[in-house]
Design a protein around this motif. Structure first.
Motif, PDB file in Angstrom:
ATOM      1  N   SER A 134     -16.370  62.260 -60.224  1.00  0.00           N
ATOM      2  CA  SER A 134     -16.835  60.974 -59.691  1.00  0.00           C
ATOM      3  C   SER A 134     -18.354  60.924 -59.592  1.00  0.00           C
ATOM      4  CB  SER A 134     -16.222  60.709 -58.313  1.00  0.00           C
ATOM      5  OG  SER A 134     -14.819  60.623 -58.401  1.00  0.00           O
ATOM      6  N   LYS A 135     -18.971  61.990 -59.079  1.00  0.00           N
ATOM      7  CA  LYS A 135     -20.441  62.043 -58.962  1.00  0.00           C
ATOM      8  C   LYS A 135     -21.110  61.948 -60.334  1.00  0.00           C
ATOM      9  CE  LYS A 135     -20.973  64.859 -54.794  1.00  0.00           C
ATOM     10  NZ  LYS A 135     -21.371  66.195 -54.308  1.00  0.00           N
ATOM     11  N   ALA A 136     -20.571  62.692 -61.293  1.00  0.00           N
ATOM     12  CA  ALA A 136     -21.171  62.709 -62.630  1.00  0.00           C
ATOM     13  C   ALA A 136     -21.080  61.337 -63.287  1.00  0.00           C
ATOM     14  CB  ALA A 136     -20.491  63.765 -63.501  1.00  0.00           C
ATOM     15  N   VAL A 137     -19.912  60.710 -63.224  1.00  0.00           N
ATOM     16  CA  VAL A 137     -19.731  59.400 -63.851  1.00  0.00           C
ATOM     17  C   VAL A 137     -20.565  58.352 -63.121  1.00  0.00           C
ATOM     18  CG1 VAL A 137     -18.039  57.598 -64.372  1.00  0.00           C
ATOM     19  CG2 VAL A 137     -17.482  59.983 -64.830  1.00  0.00           C
ATOM     20  N   GLU A 138     -20.645  58.454 -61.796  1.00  0.00           N
ATOM     21  CA  GLU A 138     -21.459  57.526 -61.006  1.00  0.00           C
ATOM     22  C   GLU A 138     -22.923  57.579 -61.424  1.00  0.00           C
ATOM     23  OE1 GLU A 138     -22.528  56.665 -56.292  1.00  0.00           O
ATOM     24  OE2 GLU A 138     -21.577  58.547 -56.862  1.00  0.00           O
ATOM     25  N   SER A 139     -23.413  58.774 -61.735  1.00  0.00           N
ATOM     26  CA  SER A 139     -24.817  58.923 -62.128  1.00  0.00           C
ATOM     27  C   SER A 139     -25.056  58.613 -63.606  1.00  0.00           C
ATOM     28  CB  SER A 139     -25.317  60.326 -61.793  1.00  0.00           C
ATOM     29  OG  SER A 139     -24.694  61.280 -62.621  1.00  0.00           O
ATOM     30  N   GLY A 140     -23.995  58.251 -64.333  1.00  0.00           N
ATOM     31  CA  GLY A 140     -24.154  57.866 -65.732  1.00  0.00           C
ATOM     32  C   GLY A 140     -23.866  58.965 -66.731  1.00  0.00           C
ATOM     33  N   ASP A 141     -23.510  60.145 -66.257  1.00  0.00           N
ATOM     34  CA  ASP A 141     -23.179  61.251 -67.156  1.00  0.00           C
ATOM     35  C   ASP A 141     -21.727  61.146 -67.615  1.00  0.00           C
ATOM     36  OD1 ASP A 141     -25.702  62.349 -66.775  1.00  0.00           O
ATOM     37  OD2 ASP A 141     -25.042  63.638 -65.132  1.00  0.00           O
TER      38      ASP A 141
ATOM     39  N   PHE B 271     -14.405  61.328 -69.450  1.00  0.00           N
ATOM     40  CA  PHE B 271     -14.638  60.323 -68.419  1.00  0.00           C
ATOM     41  C   PHE B 271     -16.032  59.759 -68.643  1.00  0.00           C
ATOM     42  CE2 PHE B 271     -11.701  63.393 -66.646  1.00  0.00           C
ATOM     43  CZ  PHE B 271     -10.749  62.609 -66.010  1.00  0.00           C
ATOM     44  N   THR B 272     -16.157  58.430 -68.732  1.00  0.00           N
ATOM     45  CA  THR B 272     -17.442  57.791 -68.982  1.00  0.00           C
ATOM     46  C   THR B 272     -17.594  56.563 -68.091  1.00  0.00           C
ATOM     47  OG1 THR B 272     -16.533  56.385 -70.715  1.00  0.00           O
ATOM     48  CG2 THR B 272     -17.479  58.473 -71.424  1.00  0.00           C
ATOM     49  N   THR B 273     -18.767  55.939 -68.196  1.00  0.00           N
ATOM     50  CA  THR B 273     -19.038  54.688 -67.506  1.00  0.00           C
ATOM     51  C   THR B 273     -19.172  53.584 -68.548  1.00  0.00           C
ATOM     52  OG1 THR B 273     -20.265  55.862 -65.799  1.00  0.00           O
ATOM     53  CG2 THR B 273     -20.615  53.507 -65.930  1.00  0.00           C
TER      54      THR B 273
ATOM     55  N   LYS C  27     -20.318  47.883 -63.599  1.00  0.00           N
ATOM     56  CA  LYS C  27     -19.986  49.136 -64.276  1.00  0.00           C
ATOM     57  C   LYS C  27     -18.585  49.530 -63.831  1.00  0.00           C
ATOM     58  CE  LYS C  27     -24.659  50.987 -64.432  1.00  0.00           C
ATOM     59  NZ  LYS C  27     -25.507  52.103 -64.003  1.00  0.00           N
ATOM     60  N   SER C  28     -17.843  50.168 -64.723  1.00  0.00           N
ATOM     61  CA  SER C  28     -16.529  50.662 -64.352  1.00  0.00           C
ATOM     62  C   SER C  28     -16.272  51.992 -65.047  1.00  0.00           C
ATOM     63  CB  SER C  28     -15.443  49.647 -64.710  1.00  0.00           C
ATOM     64  OG  SER C  28     -15.394  49.452 -66.093  1.00  0.00           O
ATOM     65  N   PRO C  29     -15.508  52.859 -64.403  1.00  0.00           N
ATOM     66  CA  PRO C  29     -15.196  54.139 -65.034  1.00  0.00           C
ATOM     67  C   PRO C  29     -14.167  53.954 -66.136  1.00  0.00           C
ATOM     68  CG  PRO C  29     -14.112  53.975 -62.907  1.00  0.00           C
ATOM     69  CD  PRO C  29     -14.956  52.750 -63.061  1.00  0.00           C
TER      70      PRO C  29
ATOM     71  N   THR D 275     -20.220  49.507 -69.180  1.00  0.00           N
ATOM     72  CA  THR D 275     -20.998  48.422 -68.587  1.00  0.00           C
ATOM     73  C   THR D 275     -20.457  47.091 -69.086  1.00  0.00           C
ATOM     74  OG1 THR D 275     -22.941  49.833 -68.557  1.00  0.00           O
ATOM     75  CG2 THR D 275     -23.315  47.487 -68.293  1.00  0.00           C
ATOM     76  N   ARG D 276     -20.196  46.185 -68.150  1.00  0.00           N
ATOM     77  CA  ARG D 276     -19.743  44.840 -68.497  1.00  0.00           C
ATOM     78  C   ARG D 276     -20.887  43.876 -68.220  1.00  0.00           C
ATOM     79  NH1 ARG D 276     -13.876  43.567 -66.326  1.00  0.00           N
ATOM     80  NH2 ARG D 276     -14.097  42.046 -67.988  1.00  0.00           N
ATOM     81  N   ALA D 277     -21.200  43.049 -69.188  1.00  0.00           N
ATOM     82  CA  ALA D 277     -22.295  42.092 -69.056  1.00  0.00           C
ATOM     83  C   ALA D 277     -21.889  40.941 -68.127  1.00  0.00           C
ATOM     84  CB  ALA D 277     -22.665  41.537 -70.419  1.00  0.00           C
ATOM     85  N   GLU D 278     -22.903  40.266 -67.604  1.00  0.00           N
ATOM     86  CA  GLU D 278     -22.648  39.073 -66.804  1.00  0.00           C
ATOM     87  C   GLU D 278     -21.985  38.025 -67.696  1.00  0.00           C
ATOM     88  OE1 GLU D 278     -25.679  35.898 -65.331  1.00  0.00           O
ATOM     89  OE2 GLU D 278     -25.634  37.518 -63.846  1.00  0.00           O
ATOM     90  N   ARG D 279     -21.033  37.290 -67.150  1.00  0.00           N
ATOM     91  CA  ARG D 279     -20.323  36.310 -67.960  1.00  0.00           C
ATOM     92  C   ARG D 279     -19.909  35.117 -67.103  1.00  0.00           C
ATOM     93  NH1 ARG D 279     -17.252  40.393 -66.323  1.00  0.00           N
ATOM     94  NH2 ARG D 279     -15.052  40.093 -65.866  1.00  0.00           N
ATOM     95  N   THR D 280     -19.530  34.062 -67.763  1.00  0.00           N
ATOM     96  CA  THR D 280     -19.088  32.861 -67.078  1.00  0.00           C
ATOM     97  C   THR D 280     -17.568  32.840 -67.050  1.00  0.00           C
ATOM     98  OG1 THR D 280     -21.030  31.672 -67.851  1.00  0.00           O
ATOM     99  CG2 THR D 280     -19.207  30.344 -67.058  1.00  0.00           C
ATOM    100  N   GLY D 281     -17.023  32.589 -65.866  1.00  0.00           N
ATOM    101  CA  GLY D 281     -15.581  32.485 -65.712  1.00  0.00           C
ATOM    102  C   GLY D 281     -15.236  31.149 -65.079  1.00  0.00           C
TER     103      GLY D 281
END
Length: 91
Positions: A33-40, A50-52, A75-77, A54-60
């Motif tokens: 969890s710590k590693a993925v949280e820091s972007g590793d 296990f990676t992170t 961001k999501s794991p 990134t989801r861009a801002e979007r219109t819903g």
């Protein structure tokens, strides 16, 4: 399989006590969890990565009102299973 069943299985396979097995599992979860949280990325050859993501801002759209809303970037794991793990599941 839930967490307590996994702890029991680890204890049986390794000969560790249930208390030590639970501590090892908690440490694994915390460190991943710590590693993925820091972007590793955490890569376990044969099991997966296990990676992170990134989801861009979007219109819903609000389903109850139909009004457009802005969904913020987030961001999501993610977990990508390794080949050996996929092969084992699909045999």
């Amino acid at each position: 399989m839930n967490k307590s069943e996994l702890v029991d299985a680890i204890a049986k396979d390794t000969g560790l006590t249930k208390k030590d097995s639970e501590a090892a599992l908690k440490s694994f979860i915390e460190n991943v969890s710590k590693a993925v949280e820091s972007g590793d990325d955490v890569q376990l050859i044969g099991f997966g990565t296990f990676t992170t993501a990134t989801r861009a801002e979007r219109t819903g759209r609000n389903p109850s009102t139909g009004k457009e809303i802005t969904i913020p970037a987030s961001k999501s794991p993610k977990f990508k299973p390794g080949k050996a793990f996929k092969d084992r599941v699909n045999k």
